[in-house]
Design a protein around this motif. Sequence first.
Motif, mmCIF file in Angstrom:
data_model
loop_
_atom_site.group_PDB
_atom_site.id
_atom_site.type_symbol
_atom_site.label_atom_id
_atom_site.label_comp_id
_atom_site.label_asym_id
_atom_site.label_seq_id
_atom_site.Cartn_x
_atom_site.Cartn_y
_atom_site.Cartn_z
ATOM 1 N N CYS A 40 0.816 -1.213 0.000
ATOM 2 C CA CYS A 40 0.000 0.000 0.000
ATOM 3 C C CYS A 40 0.849 1.263 0.000
ATOM 4 O O CYS A 40 0.339 2.367 -0.161
ATOM 5 C CB CYS A 40 -0.974 -0.009 1.169
ATOM 6 S SG CYS A 40 -0.252 0.428 2.746
ATOM 7 N N GLY A 41 2.141 1.120 0.191
ATOM 8 C CA GLY A 41 3.029 2.260 0.039
ATOM 9 C C GLY A 41 3.248 3.095 1.288
ATOM 10 O O GLY A 41 3.958 4.092 1.261
ATOM 11 N N LYS A 42 2.650 2.651 2.389
ATOM 12 C CA LYS A 42 2.722 3.471 3.586
ATOM 13 C C LYS A 42 4.090 3.395 4.269
ATOM 14 O O LYS A 42 4.601 4.409 4.745
ATOM 15 C CB LYS A 42 1.627 2.998 4.550
ATOM 16 C CG LYS A 42 1.181 4.042 5.523
ATOM 17 C CD LYS A 42 -0.195 3.700 6.051
ATOM 18 C CE LYS A 42 -0.105 3.116 7.423
ATOM 19 N NZ LYS A 42 -1.428 2.877 8.009
ATOM 20 N N CYS A 43 4.664 2.209 4.348
ATOM 21 C CA CYS A 43 5.958 2.071 5.045
ATOM 22 C C CYS A 43 7.096 2.052 4.030
ATOM 23 O O CYS A 43 7.066 1.291 3.066
ATOM 24 C CB CYS A 43 6.036 0.771 5.838
ATOM 25 S SG CYS A 43 4.517 0.304 6.649
ATOM 26 N N SER B 291 8.296 -3.125 8.516
ATOM 27 C CA SER B 291 6.962 -3.082 7.926
ATOM 28 C C SER B 291 5.875 -3.158 8.989
ATOM 29 O O SER B 291 6.007 -3.871 9.970
ATOM 30 C CB SER B 291 6.776 -4.244 6.959
ATOM 31 O OG SER B 291 7.538 -4.029 5.806
ATOM 32 N N CYS C 163 2.496 -4.035 8.493
ATOM 33 C CA CYS C 163 1.460 -5.070 8.461
ATOM 34 C C CYS C 163 1.986 -6.385 7.923
ATOM 35 O O CYS C 163 3.135 -6.511 7.518
ATOM 36 C CB CYS C 163 0.269 -4.597 7.636
ATOM 37 S SG CYS C 163 0.487 -4.855 5.877
HETATM 38 S S1 SF4 Z 1 3.936 -3.187 5.362
HETATM 39 FE FE1 SF4 Z 1 1.734 -3.116 5.039
HETATM 40 S S2 SF4 Z 1 1.200 -1.045 5.706
HETATM 41 FE FE2 SF4 Z 1 3.403 -1.017 5.293
HETATM 42 S S3 SF4 Z 1 3.605 -0.394 3.116
HETATM 43 FE FE3 SF4 Z 1 3.611 -2.624 3.203
HETATM 44 S S4 SF4 Z 1 1.474 -3.136 2.803
HETATM 45 FE FE4 SF4 Z 1 1.481 -0.997 3.456
#
Ligand code: SF4
Lengths: 134, 359
Positions: free
Chosen positions: B287-290, B331, B333
């Motif tokens: 999702c690009g958040k981390c 990360s 998630c």
């Molecule tokens: S670890 Fe999970 S929340 Fe973080 S960027 Fe990856 S998918 Fe997104």
Amino acid sequence: MKFLLEYLQKIQNKNGFISESDILEASKQFQLSPAEIFETISSYEKFNLWTTSEKVIKICDSPICHSKGGENLIKLAEKLLNTKIGTYNKKFIIESCQCLGECDKGPVMTINDELFTNLNEEKLKQIFKDQKLI
Amino acid sequence: MQIKRKTNFENFKVAKKLSPEALIKKVEKSGLMGRGGANFPTGLKWKMSRPAKYLICNADESEPGRFKDKFVLDNNPEIVIEGINIAMYALSTKQCFFYLREEFKKYKEKLEKIIKEKSKYKITIVIGAGSYICGEETAILNSIEGKRAETRHKPPYPSERGLYDEKTCVNNIETLARIPLIFEDDFDNELTLFSVSGDVQSPGVYEERQGITLKYLAEKVGAIDPYAIFFGASGGCIPFQQDLILSYKEMEKTGNFFQTGIMFFNNEKSVPDICRSIIQFFNEENCGKCLPCREGNFRLLQLFQVILKRKWTKEEFQIIQDLIDFVPNGSQCGLGKSSTIALKSAIKYFKNEFDKLIE
Ligand code: SF4
Ligand code: FES
């Protein structure tokens, strides 16, 4: 209850993309800023911000389809249609996509919403002919 | 197959004779574990979520090699709706959202018909818009709320604060399909849907007990020269071992995660090449958040594209190995945390294949 995703899907399905004025209208309806609407749109694969080709060809390149020749099918499709993956033209665009949940019938592809399974080179050529792509 | 058993909602009637508390106890005692992948006890989840404002039936299946949710939708959507009814009674819930991945939108009509005819509760079908991460239990909340397909920080868990900040229970569709079966005499909590694909004669979905051996499954599906086994994209990989026991506990010992999507590959296939496709998958679907997940997977993909043209330098291979730990450690998630498991185990078990690719 009103659902933004459902609202956007209706526009996407009808017009093939979501325009700036659609975003402004959604922002009014949902009392969110246009930036927030844009945030949502840009995070989902199925939403487009500009018009897309009449036929969107998506060939699965996740592990099963990949190992059964998905990548070669992409190359063959590029050759047959004389284009490169991801290159837009009015008639068609080839994209690679991730697992469609049809791995037991791989390699698979979709053209718009239609699914084609157990592909091989011959079959791909025939489908392109049937679809009047070549 | 138990999961195909036809239902007349008789088990819902039986369930309603119990109090919600007693019903949850019964589910706890049944030993049923969630079938979404995390293997969390269903009864306990219900206990923690109750009274839940919302129930979510998660059918956003998009893990490579897994196609059992679709199998349930094809073969027995009625039993899912019955399971949802039992769950909603137990959880004192008035609203359920049935979340389908976009490719499953064709099931909407069929489901709505069953809901109209049979359901005692309100169930709304929600259709995704193409995002693997929405199968995660907090990203699915964002998606229903119309937000970006991103995960939320946990805690709070959905059972405490979920959809629209209310207590929410998120269950996988197979879990809910198994709820009515708890009331049958021959209920067996080990029965699980295995999705089998790859180099086998009969790919498809099989209902088997957890704890079967890989040999048994390989024979059943007609595996052809099995060489490498991948457990979905996020479960890891091992060389084909006859006596490997397919269960969460046993698999943990190998450093892999048990995944019910079992992909067989024969010895004509290249393990690093399969890994490249897996890296590409996570690169597209995160999702690009981390930063570690987003950039780490991107860098890994770049490095794996190198071998299409030339061999890796020693330094490049070292970067790959560093990234294997860097990505999950940073990360948030499960996606990021599991995105390099396959690669890590592949390098461990198929070292000779990787060695050939280094200068
Ligand atoms: S670890 Fe999970 S929340 Fe973080 S960027 Fe990856 S998918 Fe997104
Ligand atoms: S790998 Fe192509 S459909 Fe699953």
